[in-house]
Design a protein around this motif. Sequence first.
Motif: not given
Length: 225
Positions: A32-50
């Motif tokens: 969901d939007y809230e959990s996604a926003l939290e993850k991208v704000g805290v962690y780093a990724y190489d690629c995001i499928l959105l």
Amino acid sequence: MKILVIEDEAQMLETLVQSLQQEKYLVETATDYESALEKVGVYAYDCILLDITLPGGSGLAILEELKKQQKTEGVIIVSAKDSVQDRIAGLELGADDYLSKPFHMAELHARVKSVLRRRKFDGQPLVQLHNLTIDPEKHQVWVQEEAVVLNRKEFDILLYLVSNKDRLVSKTALAEHVWGDYIDQADNYEFIYSQIKNLRKKLKDHGAGVEIQAIYGIGYKLVTL
């Protein structure tokens, strides 16, 4: 390589995760939007499928947040909304690609690999550093022309350090990237040390022109000799 899949449809999410894991990616999820926003704000990724349409908000707003935070993740929009307007909006907000549902997994994998090559390795299929050569897709490593046999975690550590060469990588960032986001809840990072020790030995035994330097109490840096 660590990928975040932001998708609310359960069956699609499961299919994506299983397919990506078979390709040896470390996969995290948000539904969901809230959990996604939290993850991208805290962690780093190489690629995001959105996905664009999410419970609680729009995937386009997540793209805006990534841009605001000057994050460097590659982003592929995976959406059932195949409209020119959404495609343009996503690309203008910084997405690297747009894939309309339904799609073949082979096409998704090709696009993920393309984004990773462009973002991490200047578009090259092989990564070259001094006399070290890495094939990120086949998970193979050579020193000069001699193969170096690494286990899964050793390879992931090496690839992450190479993609951040000459930069100090904290133990926390390394652990999250190789073992997953929830590893930051661990009491210590002792499990990293044995993998680093074995990787160092293998590189040294093969005469690699790179070295993993430990910065006491902070993390590691990959440098050329």
